[in-house]
Scaffold this active site. Structure first.
Site, PDB file in Angstrom:
ATOM      1  N   ASP A  17       0.927  -1.252   0.056  1.00 60.40           N
ATOM      2  CA  ASP A  17       0.004  -0.070  -0.050  1.00 60.40           C
ATOM      3  C   ASP A  17       0.844   1.276  -0.079  1.00 60.40           C
ATOM      4  O   ASP A  17       0.714   2.178  -0.646  1.00 60.40           O
ATOM      5  CB  ASP A  17      -0.751  -0.281   1.222  1.00 60.40           C
ATOM      6  CG  ASP A  17      -1.740   1.063   1.424  1.00 60.40           C
ATOM      7  OD1 ASP A  17      -2.600   1.557   0.568  1.00 60.40           O
ATOM      8  OD2 ASP A  17      -1.557   1.798   2.288  1.00 60.40           O
ATOM      9  N   VAL A  18       1.716   1.290   0.668  1.00 60.00           N
ATOM     10  CA  VAL A  18       2.933   2.361   0.911  1.00 60.00           C
ATOM     11  C   VAL A  18       3.537   2.702  -0.387  1.00 60.00           C
ATOM     12  O   VAL A  18       3.735   3.670  -0.782  1.00 60.00           O
ATOM     13  CB  VAL A  18       3.718   2.241   1.976  1.00 60.00           C
ATOM     14  CG1 VAL A  18       4.860   3.275   2.011  1.00 60.00           C
ATOM     15  CG2 VAL A  18       3.397   2.051   3.525  1.00 60.00           C
TER      16      VAL A  18
END
Length: 135
Positions: A17-18
């Protein structure tokens, strides 16, 4: 050093996600635009439904190794486990959240295990986003 095969699918998805959001934000920070416009664009791309559609296209046109396919399956199952415990978001399509977790887990896994492979995947995503942007 991180051992991606020993990490939970949720941890891989967290990392994925990051790195995905960083990629998308970096992509739209230039040319300069109003912050609210940039944020709306980024959110529209990183939301679960958009990631689900991207994963579906990705799975059809980008050949995955058996290990990568297993990571995708683990990511989908991790989301099911979280939903059963009442920890996932209540709105939206459940399958979209499963797909987005699978997508993020795959990106997190390849980011840790094989930077070259990760860059191939990001290159494919870039082409897809270029097509969306040209519409």
């Amino acid at each position: 050093m991180a051992q991606p095969d020993q990490m939970s699918a949720s941890s891989l998805a967290y990392l994925g996600d990051v790195v995905y959001e960083l990629f998308v934000r970096s992509r739209y920070v230039w040319p300069s635009r109003r912050m609210s416009d940039m944020q709306n664009t980024v959110v529209s791309i990183v939301r679960a439904e958009a990631q689900s559609l991207l994963l579906q296209k990705f799975m059809k046109s980008f050949p995955l190794t058996s290990t990568e396919q297993a990571v995708v399956a683990r990511g989908r199952n991790a989301n099911l486990t979280a939903r059963k415990k009442g920890k996932s978001k209540s709105s939206g399509d459940a399958s979209a959240y499963q797909d987005s977790t699978a997508f993020e887990a795959l990106l997190g896994y390849t980011y840790i295990s094989d930077k070259h492979r990760f860059n191939e995947m990001i290159g494919w995503i870039k082409v897809e986003l270029d097509e969306l942007d040209s519409k």
